[in-house]
Design an enzyme around this catalytic site. Sequence first.
Site, PDB file in Angstrom:
ATOM      1  N   GLU A  49       0.869  -1.181   0.000  1.00 31.83           N
ATOM      2  CA  GLU A  49       0.000   0.000   0.000  1.00 31.83           C
ATOM      3  C   GLU A  49       0.899   1.221   0.000  1.00 31.83           C
ATOM      4  O   GLU A  49       1.694   1.412   0.906  1.00 31.83           O
ATOM      5  CB  GLU A  49      -0.858   0.041   1.269  1.00 31.83           C
ATOM      6  N   GLU A  60      -5.129   8.428  11.428  1.00 30.26           N
ATOM      7  CA  GLU A  60      -3.734   8.018  11.612  1.00 30.26           C
ATOM      8  C   GLU A  60      -3.182   8.409  12.979  1.00 30.26           C
ATOM      9  O   GLU A  60      -3.442   9.502  13.478  1.00 30.26           O
ATOM     10  CB  GLU A  60      -2.836   8.660  10.553  1.00 30.26           C
TER      11      GLU A  60
END
Lengths: 272, 408
Positions: A49, A60
């Site tokens: 990814e 995140e």
Amino acid sequence: MSHFSDLLSQVSKRGERSLGMFVTSGFPDMKATPDLLRAIDAGGADFIELGMPFSDPLAEGLPIQRSSERALKNGVTMQATLAFAKEFTSQSETPLLLMGYGNPVMRYGISNFFRDARSSGVQGVILPDVLPAEDSPFFKAAKGHDVDLVCLISPTTPEARMALIDEMSSGFVYAVSVTGITGTDTGDASPILSYLRQAKATMRKNPLLVGFGIRTAADVRQLSEHTDGAIVGSALINHIEALWNDISISTEDRLKSVETFVRELKAGTLAL
Amino acid sequence: MGTLDTSPSNAPSVAPYDLPDSRGYFGEFGGSFVPEILVPALGELTNAFDEALHDPAFQARYHSLLRDYVGRPTALTFAERLTAHFGGARIYLKREDLCHTGAHKINNAIGQILLARRMGKTRIIAETGAGQHGVATATVCARFGMECIVYMGAEDMERQRLNVHRMNLLGAEVRPATSGSQTLKDATNEAIRDWVTNVRDTFYIIGSVVGPHPYPRMVRAFHTVIGEEVKAQLESREGRPNPDILIACVGGGSNAIGLFHPFLDDKNVRCVGVEASGEGLEGRHAATLTLGTPGILHGALSYLLQDDQGQIELAHSISAGLDYPGVGPEHAWLKQSGRVEYISATDTEAMEGVKLLSRTEGIIPALETAHAIAGLSQIAPGTPHDELIVLNCSGRGDKDMQTIAEAL
């Protein structure tokens, strides 16, 4: 079933689990990205990814926030990320996915983005803030350009919605291990394992991969037991950050260290 | 007045304003762009809110707190010397600055904490820019004895130190957001990350008409009391419920929505939102609707300040409460549909606004409100004497005295 999900299923049929590795595009510097993609590939990742940095990545934790900020300071753009993808996919059979947030994709032009992702050899896209919906322009464009758009589930997702997400997702379904952000400590494994077992039983169409907070080969082995594989991101970002911050290490040694790091994680996916 | 329901009254022949739709869209704006983890929580919140809206006991509790704790209804003050200053329409000030804690923000904080308690949540989080929403949230948490964590940009903590002391005194923990620009945008990111992590026991009290569905609709519902009171007060004072012009400042846009919303179906009421153009539209600014483009931030699709890569740009305003690169999705729709006009005022014009209201009416406004006064300076001259203007005096200036002293 998409070509990519077929590939993941093949790995499971061999008694192995798939390992996906996340790395931020343009991190730690622009010229490192192609080398890092090759090193991760050489370490045996089943897919990669490539993160498309966003200024406000709300799912995140600190490592990926910091790597995104650093990449943006390095001047990374969507065009540069797509060029990295194209360069990698022209040299390797290993599937490449793009992961990021809805806004930069919308700004690029949703349809143009999926068209250009496709022509750059990208197999799939993950956008954690874009929810599955039949009439979503993101889902329509992904389908129109034959790019997998991977949906996520979490420990809070009810079973009925898991089934719907499986229906809408393509490539695989991404099971977030814990209620939290990337890099979160997963803590006690037993509730996670029972959630993953139930989720796996719900999947009719897609392979199921687990991510968030997976750091070691032991984590990979334990958490992917009931799934088709695991994804590691923050731990790799931390590893890379430490290597690049130590100026005494040569680029060659840094890349070797990344390759070894991935190979050790991959060992956690192999049958004992 | 006296009901939370946002369904319009006295609807004219045109279709009544009934946005957002069931998925939270105002035209193409709004919706829900959040991690999957939050989807069940947002669904649960939508159901709890809809039930509460139709529960007379909830309504009674909300309105008794607004009356006895917040001090509502707030006054509608005829601004005699300000009216004479411009020489046009009669100007009224809706005195949200007189609310407990010094701004309109408490209306929403009361509504949401009652909802949090109804849902059995034990932990409250909030984001704050200027600190007014943080203070309002810390206040209601103290009132109900609930744990309170407020995320605030590290730079804003410096600019609004007085409000940090207030929140601490009220028993809240203020956590600095040190990422990115260290302002409201980053505090909001941190609050969302906290919510994603602690979603099971935590209620996120969002401070403006922003965020994923149902927040824009819910926060609006808790502020429409402002416009509803204006209608009743004008009726008794002037013999008509509708003014000719409404003016309010717009950052996220909650005080403006609260004032405008009950009037949106009455097309003869001109609604004007005033954004912060900071150093000027050529320089650093926070005029999101005036110069922004559509995009996704903090869970909704609306106008944003962003670059050609879709990276969020930093806003700038002398007013920390308007210093935000996004805006509520309903405002994006109201701009696109043409129902509301959006203009802007610079830092310098806002400082003139502070002086003007202080010296004509003896009211020191918040720097946010000062932008509405600056907008009034653009709108009021030349208006007919028999017209009525209502300006939302959304907050008082005590918190800004240091900034004001430095700028003057």
